[in-house]
Design a protein around this motif. Sequence first.
Motif, short mmCIF file in Angstrom:
data_model
loop_
_atom_site.label_atom_id
_atom_site.label_comp_id
_atom_site.label_asym_id
_atom_site.label_seq_id
_atom_site.Cartn_x
_atom_site.Cartn_y
_atom_site.Cartn_z
N LYS A 37 26.69 35.26 46.97
CA LYS A 37 26.88 34.74 48.33
C LYS A 37 27.79 33.52 48.36
CE LYS A 37 22.54 32.03 48.33
NZ LYS A 37 21.23 31.89 49.01
N TRP A 38 27.99 32.84 47.21
CA TRP A 38 28.82 31.64 47.21
C TRP A 38 30.31 31.95 47.12
CZ3 TRP A 38 26.00 28.55 49.50
CH2 TRP A 38 24.63 28.42 49.21
N PHE A 39 30.68 33.23 47.05
CA PHE A 39 32.09 33.58 47.19
C PHE A 39 32.62 33.26 48.59
CE2 PHE A 39 31.14 37.38 44.22
CZ PHE A 39 31.60 36.71 43.09
N TYR A 40 31.72 33.34 49.59
CA TYR A 40 32.15 33.53 50.96
C TYR A 40 32.27 32.26 51.79
CZ TYR A 40 31.26 38.43 49.94
OH TYR A 40 31.28 39.68 49.38
N ASP A 41 33.15 31.34 51.37
CA ASP A 41 33.61 30.34 52.32
C ASP A 41 34.74 30.98 53.11
OD1 ASP A 41 35.64 30.42 50.44
OD2 ASP A 41 35.72 28.25 50.13
N ALA A 42 35.49 30.21 53.91
CA ALA A 42 36.54 30.80 54.73
C ALA A 42 37.58 31.52 53.87
CB ALA A 42 37.20 29.72 55.59
N ARG A 43 37.99 30.87 52.76
CA ARG A 43 38.97 31.49 51.88
C ARG A 43 38.41 32.75 51.23
NH1 ARG A 43 43.70 33.40 50.76
NH2 ARG A 43 44.36 33.23 48.59
N GLY A 44 37.18 32.68 50.78
CA GLY A 44 36.56 33.84 50.16
C GLY A 44 36.44 35.01 51.11
N SER A 45 36.10 34.72 52.36
CA SER A 45 35.99 35.79 53.36
C SER A 45 37.34 36.44 53.61
CB SER A 45 35.42 35.22 54.67
OG SER A 45 34.10 34.74 54.47
N ASP A 46 38.40 35.64 53.66
CA ASP A 46 39.75 36.19 53.82
C ASP A 46 40.13 37.06 52.63
OD1 ASP A 46 40.03 34.93 56.25
OD2 ASP A 46 41.22 33.26 55.46
N LEU A 47 39.79 36.60 51.43
CA LEU A 47 40.10 37.38 50.24
C LEU A 47 39.34 38.71 50.23
CD1 LEU A 47 40.14 34.55 47.56
CD2 LEU A 47 42.08 36.02 48.17
N PHE A 48 38.07 38.67 50.66
CA PHE A 48 37.32 39.93 50.69
C PHE A 48 37.92 40.90 51.70
CE2 PHE A 48 33.89 42.77 52.04
CZ PHE A 48 33.64 43.36 50.82
N GLU A 49 38.36 40.39 52.84
CA GLU A 49 39.02 41.27 53.81
C GLU A 49 40.26 41.91 53.18
OE1 GLU A 49 38.14 42.30 56.95
OE2 GLU A 49 36.24 41.40 56.34
N ALA A 50 40.99 41.14 52.39
CA ALA A 50 42.16 41.70 51.70
C ALA A 50 41.74 42.77 50.69
CB ALA A 50 42.94 40.59 51.01
N LEU A 200 35.07 53.11 39.45
CA LEU A 200 34.26 51.94 39.75
C LEU A 200 34.91 50.66 39.27
CD1 LEU A 200 30.78 53.48 38.91
CD2 LEU A 200 31.47 52.59 41.15
N VAL A 201 35.39 50.66 38.03
CA VAL A 201 36.00 49.44 37.50
C VAL A 201 37.26 49.08 38.27
CG1 VAL A 201 37.11 48.43 35.47
CG2 VAL A 201 34.98 49.70 35.21
N ALA A 202 38.06 50.09 38.64
CA ALA A 202 39.28 49.82 39.40
C ALA A 202 38.98 49.18 40.75
CB ALA A 202 40.07 51.11 39.60
N GLN A 208 46.45 44.04 41.46
CA GLN A 208 47.11 42.94 42.18
C GLN A 208 46.46 41.59 41.93
OE1 GLN A 208 46.16 45.89 43.33
NE2 GLN A 208 47.37 46.59 45.09
N GLY A 209 45.24 41.59 41.38
CA GLY A 209 44.55 40.34 41.08
C GLY A 209 43.82 39.70 42.24
N VAL A 210 43.67 40.43 43.34
CA VAL A 210 42.98 39.86 44.51
C VAL A 210 41.50 39.65 44.20
CG1 VAL A 210 42.47 40.12 46.96
CG2 VAL A 210 44.61 41.03 46.03
N THR A 211 40.87 40.62 43.54
CA THR A 211 39.45 40.48 43.20
C THR A 211 39.24 39.35 42.20
OG1 THR A 211 39.23 42.87 43.51
CG2 THR A 211 37.38 41.73 42.50
N ASP A 234 40.93 28.39 33.62
CA ASP A 234 40.22 28.42 32.35
C ASP A 234 39.35 29.66 32.20
OD1 ASP A 234 41.23 26.07 31.26
OD2 ASP A 234 39.63 24.82 32.10
N PHE A 235 39.28 30.48 33.26
CA PHE A 235 38.38 31.64 33.26
C PHE A 235 39.14 32.90 33.61
CE2 PHE A 235 35.73 27.98 33.79
CZ PHE A 235 34.57 28.27 33.08
N ARG A 236 38.70 34.00 33.03
CA ARG A 236 39.29 35.31 33.31
C ARG A 236 38.25 36.18 34.00
NH1 ARG A 236 40.24 40.36 30.65
NH2 ARG A 236 39.06 39.77 28.78
N HIS A 237 38.69 36.85 35.06
CA HIS A 237 37.83 37.78 35.77
C HIS A 237 37.63 39.06 34.94
CE1 HIS A 237 36.33 40.54 38.82
NE2 HIS A 237 37.39 41.31 38.63
N VAL A 238 36.37 39.50 34.86
CA VAL A 238 36.03 40.71 34.10
C VAL A 238 35.10 41.57 34.95
CG1 VAL A 238 35.01 41.63 31.98
CG2 VAL A 238 36.19 39.42 31.93
N ALA A 239 35.35 42.87 34.99
CA ALA A 239 34.44 43.82 35.65
C ALA A 239 33.98 44.83 34.61
CB ALA A 239 35.14 44.53 36.80
#
Length: 320
Positions: A37-50, A200-202, A208-211, A234-239
């Motif tokens: 739930k802490w993803f979703y500030d204004a910027r996070g909400s815009d990113l999720f819409e993308a 699922l992983v895709a 594009q790196g949006v996630t 300093d961190f890499r996103h992993v799914a």
Amino acid sequence: MSPLAVTRTLPADATTAALRADVAHGLTRTPKQLPPKWFYDARGSDLFEAITALPDYYPTRAEREILISRSADIAAATGARTLVELGSGSSDKTRHLIKALTGLHTYVPVDVSESALAAAGEALLAAHPELTVHALVADFQQGFALPGTPGPRLLAFLGGTIGNLLPDERAAFLRSVRDLLAPGDALLLGTDLVKDEATLVAAYDDAQGVTAEFDKNVLNVINRELGADFDPDDFRHVAVWDTEREWIEMRLRARRELTVKVPALDLVVPFAAGEEIRTEISAKFREEGVRGELGAAGFELREWWTDEAGRFALSLSVRT
């Protein structure tokens, strides 16, 4: 036009207190974790819409496909006079339901964001001036009471969000939903379905790196709200797909050994190179499993609809 009613059940400082508690607990445990739930500030909400518009992210499009094709069936099956939506956000997909529910009297959107509720509520009233909209500022995992509204009620929990809850959390959540409803009221539940690992992983690690940017946004939130000194680079996103548990995990993996300070909590957090923070689980479901979980919570599954490709499901259940 009916006025927009807004009821706040969360104290004004509830969000900050919850963030402090989640960060203090999550970054001092092993393995480290943070609630999504802490993803979703204004910027996070815009990113999720993308994210929802990306070619590989199918859940939003698949669920909308079902809603468009089945809203009339949902309306006929429920005859709902009150529609309650948990985690309503912009109420975008719900508009298909509202249009189909010709006998609808009241819409009750429930969300932690008062600004999102107000904007969505005003837009709905402009389109449906006959509707009563009673927005509720609440955290659906913390327990709340619904306003007095006419029945029968239809409670919608869409987007596959139930998959972000661990199994014991899902069981508690579904029991709490049952307690909000009267016998004969209905639950409309969106669930993403088990499918091949590559698809699922895709969906959770786009090229594009949006996630990845969305995942790292939780670090920006902690920096801003708690004065932390995370460097997202300093961190890499992993799914990762967990075959046994049948869920996707999103993680942030430290690229090097480092230390992060969180002054608001008087906290120093060491990371080994390669150490991870789990930021989200997204469970995927099978029909028999959903039926069993609903049954254990006091619901009888009556309808099961999928999109044409069989990627996502909406289930309609009745409170027994």
